[in-house]
Design an enzyme around this catalytic site. Structure first.
Site, mmCIF file in Angstrom:
data_model
loop_
_atom_site.group_PDB
_atom_site.id
_atom_site.type_symbol
_atom_site.label_atom_id
_atom_site.label_comp_id
_atom_site.label_asym_id
_atom_site.label_seq_id
_atom_site.Cartn_x
_atom_site.Cartn_y
_atom_site.Cartn_z
ATOM 1 N N GLU A 176 0.852 -1.198 0.000
ATOM 2 C CA GLU A 176 0.000 0.000 0.000
ATOM 3 C C GLU A 176 0.885 1.244 0.000
ATOM 4 O O GLU A 176 1.864 1.312 0.740
ATOM 5 C CB GLU A 176 -0.884 0.095 1.257
ATOM 6 N N GLU B 167 -13.056 5.612 0.559
ATOM 7 C CA GLU B 167 -13.865 4.790 1.460
ATOM 8 C C GLU B 167 -14.712 5.731 2.317
ATOM 9 O O GLU B 167 -14.365 6.036 3.455
ATOM 10 C CB GLU B 167 -12.957 3.909 2.319
ATOM 11 N N LYS C 9 -15.655 4.931 6.035
ATOM 12 C CA LYS C 9 -14.595 4.517 6.953
ATOM 13 C C LYS C 9 -14.496 5.481 8.128
ATOM 14 O O LYS C 9 -14.546 6.701 7.947
ATOM 15 C CB LYS C 9 -13.262 4.473 6.203
ATOM 16 N N GLU D 171 -8.561 9.354 6.101
ATOM 17 C CA GLU D 171 -8.823 7.930 5.902
ATOM 18 C C GLU D 171 -9.880 7.678 4.833
ATOM 19 O O GLU D 171 -9.921 6.606 4.231
ATOM 20 C CB GLU D 171 -9.260 7.288 7.221
#
Length: 327
Positions: free
Chosen positions: A208, A262, A265, A271
């Site tokens: 990642e 996302e 999330k 994030e």
């Protein structure tokens, strides 16, 4: 994929796209208990989809060692072994590689790169894991984020160094090597840690990496411009298929996090904003990968036949042809 969602696996049938599926941390204990449990998981989530869906790896757990759940540290290796044994029993061990990605939390030090070393607390678990992976020829997967390093100390870290832009760089006195970007420095820190642990021949692959396009007020540098700059420059670097200063003959391999934001999330705003595409399928910013304008993003998604599964798909690999993973 952080999971083995059957809808996603069916969507990539005959696509030619290679996929790594995840066995979530919540299943590690159960899988570690018996080979039968591992075999059941493989027969349900792997075997039925091959060869039409090109499953090429299983990530057993994610960021387990160094994490905040020590009870999982003890079951990681047994789970890895049981999954590999199950694959071997159904003659898939040479087709599907077993791995387990780590976070930077496994390191005691990583700067300068030559000082890279694993934490003593994780070594009783890391060393036998590395020994097993060495036997089955699996690489060391590390989640590498210059973004996180930068926002933790923006006063002392040059953002140009983090974004692959022109900067003085850093010099490692021990190796006499110069680094003009943090990404490669972090990779070589991993190589140094592996050498100290006795696994100098193990390849490092970045599982990642990415940059947030939005963040909270204290997340300095989380902007669309910086995110685009990081991923565009990363793409260019990976396309050259060159190595790092310490391992110049080993081409750097990395997965970009993420394809999609996302939006559900929890945690800091950053994030939820690592995606090249937004949760609704529209493009966040163009890095020259798709060649699409925001209005035509939907055509890309439909070509992957996963419009109904956007939220699952979050990262891909810029190495030759595209390998896509989804979280």
């Amino acid at each position: 994929m952080y999971d083995a969602d059957h809808g996603v696996l069916r969507a990539f049938k005959h696509s030619g796209i290679e996929i790594i599926i995840g066995l979530g941390n919540e299943y590690l204990k159960n899988i570690s208990f018996s080979e039968d449990n591992a075999m059941d998981w493989v027969k349900v989530n792997v075997e039925p989809f091959l060869p039409e869906t090109r499953i090429r790896g299983i990530a057993v757990g994610n960021e387990v060692l160094g994490g905040t759940t020590p009870e999982l540290w003890e079951v990681l290796l047994p789970a890895v072994k049981n999954i590999h044994h199950a694959l071997d029993q159904v003659h898939l061990a040479k087709v599907v590689q077993v791995s387990s990605p780590h976070s930077a939390a496994v390191f005691a030090t990583s700067f300068p790169p030559s000082a890279g070393a694993f934490k003593e607390s994780v070594m009783p678990y890391m060393k036998p894991l590395l020994e097993f992976f060495s036997r089955i020829h699996s690489p060391f997967y590390i989640n590498t984020y210059p973004f996180l390093a930068y926002i933790s100390d923006p006063e002392h870290i040059d953002i140009n160094y983090a974004l692959f832009l022109k900067n003085p760089g850093i010099y490692d006195d021990k190796t006499n090597l110069h680094y003009d970007n943090m990404f490669e420095a972090q990779i070589d820190g991993s190589y140094a840690a592996l050498e100290k642990a006795g696994f100098g021949k193990t390849e490092v692959i970045v599982s990642e990496t990415g940059w947030a396009s939005h963040g909270d007020p204290n997340e300095v540098g989380a902007t669309v411009q910086n995110a685009r700059t990081y991923n565009l420059n990363l793409r260019k670097k990976l396309a050259k298929k060159k190595g790092t200063p310490y391992r110049p003959k080993t081409p750097v391999k990395a997965y970009v996090f993420a394809i999609f934001n996302e939006n559900l999330k929890p945690g800091p705003t950053s994030e939820r904003n690592f995606g090249l595409f937004k949760a609704d399928g529209s493009i966040s910013y163009d890095i020259g990968f798709t060649g699409l304008k925001p209005s035509s993003a939907s055509s890309l998604l439909s070509s992957f036949k996963v419009c109904e599964l956007l939220i699952h798909c979050t990262s891909f690999m810029f190495i030759g042809k595209i390998s896509l993973t989804s979280y």
